[in-house]
Design a protein around this motif. Sequence first.
Motif, PDB file in Angstrom:
ATOM      1  N   HIS A 193      -4.741  -6.099   2.066  1.00 59.26           N
ATOM      2  CA  HIS A 193      -3.427  -5.790   1.507  1.00 59.26           C
ATOM      3  C   HIS A 193      -2.672  -7.065   1.141  1.00 59.26           C
ATOM      4  O   HIS A 193      -2.010  -7.124   0.095  1.00 59.26           O
ATOM      5  CB  HIS A 193      -2.611  -4.973   2.512  1.00 59.26           C
ATOM      6  CG  HIS A 193      -1.299  -4.497   1.974  1.00 59.26           C
ATOM      7  ND1 HIS A 193      -1.199  -3.614   0.921  1.00 59.26           N
ATOM      8  CD2 HIS A 193      -0.015  -4.803   2.330  1.00 59.26           C
ATOM      9  CE1 HIS A 193       0.085  -3.379   0.653  1.00 59.26           C
ATOM     10  NE2 HIS A 193       0.809  -4.094   1.492  1.00 59.26           N
TER      11      HIS A 193
ATOM     12  N   GLU B 267      -4.869   2.577   1.689  1.00 59.16           N
ATOM     13  CA  GLU B 267      -4.026   3.489   0.916  1.00 59.16           C
ATOM     14  C   GLU B 267      -2.619   3.567   1.526  1.00 59.16           C
ATOM     15  O   GLU B 267      -1.609   3.537   0.811  1.00 59.16           O
ATOM     16  CB  GLU B 267      -4.657   4.887   0.892  1.00 59.16           C
ATOM     17  CG  GLU B 267      -5.958   4.979   0.107  1.00 59.16           C
ATOM     18  CD  GLU B 267      -5.734   4.839  -1.387  1.00 59.16           C
ATOM     19  OE1 GLU B 267      -4.682   5.278  -1.889  1.00 59.16           O
ATOM     20  OE2 GLU B 267      -6.621   4.275  -2.055  1.00 59.16           O
ATOM     21  N   LEU B 268      -2.548   3.667   2.848  1.00 55.62           N
ATOM     22  CA  LEU B 268      -1.253   3.756   3.525  1.00 55.62           C
ATOM     23  C   LEU B 268      -0.445   2.470   3.379  1.00 55.62           C
ATOM     24  O   LEU B 268       0.774   2.500   3.149  1.00 55.62           O
ATOM     25  CB  LEU B 268      -1.460   4.078   5.006  1.00 55.62           C
ATOM     26  CG  LEU B 268      -2.008   5.476   5.320  1.00 55.62           C
ATOM     27  CD1 LEU B 268      -2.289   5.616   6.816  1.00 55.62           C
ATOM     28  CD2 LEU B 268      -1.033   6.560   4.857  1.00 55.62           C
ATOM     29  N   MET B 269      -1.120   1.328   3.514  1.00 55.68           N
ATOM     30  CA  MET B 269      -0.420   0.056   3.377  1.00 55.68           C
ATOM     31  C   MET B 269       0.094  -0.154   1.955  1.00 55.68           C
ATOM     32  O   MET B 269       1.192  -0.679   1.749  1.00 55.68           O
ATOM     33  CB  MET B 269      -1.347  -1.097   3.779  1.00 55.68           C
ATOM     34  CG  MET B 269      -1.601  -1.189   5.265  1.00 55.68           C
ATOM     35  SD  MET B 269      -2.640  -2.603   5.707  1.00 55.68           S
ATOM     36  CE  MET B 269      -2.812  -2.337   7.478  1.00 55.68           C
ATOM     37  N   GLN B 270      -0.701   0.249   0.989  1.00 57.25           N
ATOM     38  CA  GLN B 270      -0.272   0.110  -0.396  1.00 57.25           C
ATOM     39  C   GLN B 270       0.980   0.946  -0.674  1.00 57.25           C
ATOM     40  O   GLN B 270       1.844   0.560  -1.456  1.00 57.25           O
ATOM     41  CB  GLN B 270      -1.398   0.533  -1.340  1.00 57.25           C
ATOM     42  CG  GLN B 270      -1.069   0.342  -2.816  1.00 57.25           C
ATOM     43  CD  GLN B 270      -2.232   0.700  -3.709  1.00 57.25           C
ATOM     44  OE1 GLN B 270      -3.299   1.100  -3.243  1.00 57.25           O
ATOM     45  NE2 GLN B 270      -2.054   0.557  -5.007  1.00 57.25           N
ATOM     46  N   ARG B 271       1.084   2.070   0.011  1.00 52.40           N
ATOM     47  CA  ARG B 271       2.207   2.974  -0.223  1.00 52.40           C
ATOM     48  C   ARG B 271       3.440   2.581   0.582  1.00 52.40           C
ATOM     49  O   ARG B 271       4.573   2.696   0.089  1.00 52.40           O
ATOM     50  CB  ARG B 271       1.801   4.406   0.120  1.00 52.40           C
ATOM     51  CG  ARG B 271       2.925   5.431  -0.038  1.00 52.40           C
ATOM     52  CD  ARG B 271       2.421   6.841   0.136  1.00 52.40           C
ATOM     53  NE  ARG B 271       1.417   7.197  -0.865  1.00 52.40           N
ATOM     54  CZ  ARG B 271       0.877   8.411  -0.991  1.00 52.40           C
ATOM     55  NH1 ARG B 271       1.245   9.382  -0.160  1.00 52.40           N
ATOM     56  NH2 ARG B 271      -0.027   8.649  -1.909  1.00 52.40           N
ATOM     57  N   TYR B 272       3.247   2.126   1.819  1.00 54.10           N
ATOM     58  CA  TYR B 272       4.396   1.952   2.719  1.00 54.10           C
ATOM     59  C   TYR B 272       4.693   0.501   3.107  1.00 54.10           C
ATOM     60  O   TYR B 272       5.734   0.236   3.714  1.00 54.10           O
ATOM     61  CB  TYR B 272       4.170   2.756   4.000  1.00 54.10           C
ATOM     62  CG  TYR B 272       4.059   4.235   3.762  1.00 54.10           C
ATOM     63  CD1 TYR B 272       5.175   4.976   3.349  1.00 54.10           C
ATOM     64  CD2 TYR B 272       2.849   4.898   3.932  1.00 54.10           C
ATOM     65  CE1 TYR B 272       5.077   6.343   3.130  1.00 54.10           C
ATOM     66  CE2 TYR B 272       2.742   6.270   3.717  1.00 54.10           C
ATOM     67  CZ  TYR B 272       3.860   6.989   3.309  1.00 54.10           C
ATOM     68  OH  TYR B 272       3.761   8.332   3.087  1.00 54.10           O
ATOM     69  N   LEU B 273       3.812  -0.446   2.805  1.00 54.90           N
ATOM     70  CA  LEU B 273       4.027  -1.829   3.223  1.00 54.90           C
ATOM     71  C   LEU B 273       4.088  -2.734   1.991  1.00 54.90           C
ATOM     72  O   LEU B 273       3.070  -3.053   1.387  1.00 54.90           O
ATOM     73  CB  LEU B 273       2.895  -2.295   4.157  1.00 54.90           C
ATOM     74  CG  LEU B 273       3.004  -3.699   4.724  1.00 54.90           C
ATOM     75  CD1 LEU B 273       4.285  -3.854   5.527  1.00 54.90           C
ATOM     76  CD2 LEU B 273       1.781  -4.025   5.583  1.00 54.90           C
ATOM     77  N   GLN B 274       5.296  -3.125   1.621  1.00 55.27           N
ATOM     78  CA  GLN B 274       5.509  -3.991   0.461  1.00 55.27           C
ATOM     79  C   GLN B 274       5.611  -5.446   0.905  1.00 55.27           C
ATOM     80  O   GLN B 274       6.386  -5.766   1.808  1.00 55.27           O
ATOM     81  CB  GLN B 274       6.784  -3.573  -0.275  1.00 55.27           C
ATOM     82  CG  GLN B 274       6.799  -2.117  -0.724  1.00 55.27           C
ATOM     83  CD  GLN B 274       5.662  -1.802  -1.683  1.00 55.27           C
ATOM     84  OE1 GLN B 274       5.340  -2.605  -2.565  1.00 55.27           O
ATOM     85  NE2 GLN B 274       5.059  -0.632  -1.522  1.00 55.27           N
TER      86      GLN B 274
END
Length: 201
Positions: free
Chosen positions: A22, A88-95
């Motif tokens: 990420h 997928e989760l990091m891409q959505r929730y971790l900027q």
Amino acid sequence: MYTTHCWLSILEGCLLVALGIHILNASDLLISGTAGAGMILRQLTDLSFGAIFFLLNIPFYVLALRYMGTEFTVRTFCSISLLSIMTELMQRYLQLTVDPIFAAILGGLLIGFGLIILFRHHASLGGLNILAMYLERRFGIHPGRTTIVGDMFIAIAALWVFEPQQVAVSMVAFAVMSSVVGRYHKPPQWTREQGLGLAKA
């Protein structure tokens, strides 16, 4: 043996690798190994990285099942699935906003240590990792060597999609990851024993 300690370690290893991926993604840098191939293909398709990474590894399950055993294949399948979901989760929730050079160093370190944890618990993240572990068990070739050769091919292919500067900085991540694996990975006793058995076969 499927123990709680083992699965927690695999989860931790996948988390480290996912975070490293990420961080590299956030800086528009390449990822090593099969993940690197997934990032290249992501530029050419509408699929997400997680979906491409999962699909790319399907053919390698045959090699894993045939030469590495059912237990290794199951752990690897779970690791790949976990990594796909985590990215997928990091891409959505971790900027994140990270300097490219710092991202290359930190991302390479996280991926390298994550892979070591997986290797030591008889698991991998498929693709090049499966090939690296097979060559280690069959011929005693260190995984770090296999990884860096594979990364060279990924870097060459990436020049068709990414800017040369992005590829050059990404090579820092490749080198850091390979250095970590090369210095800290030690084949466990079962690997050495089974590798000798395969070599005699």
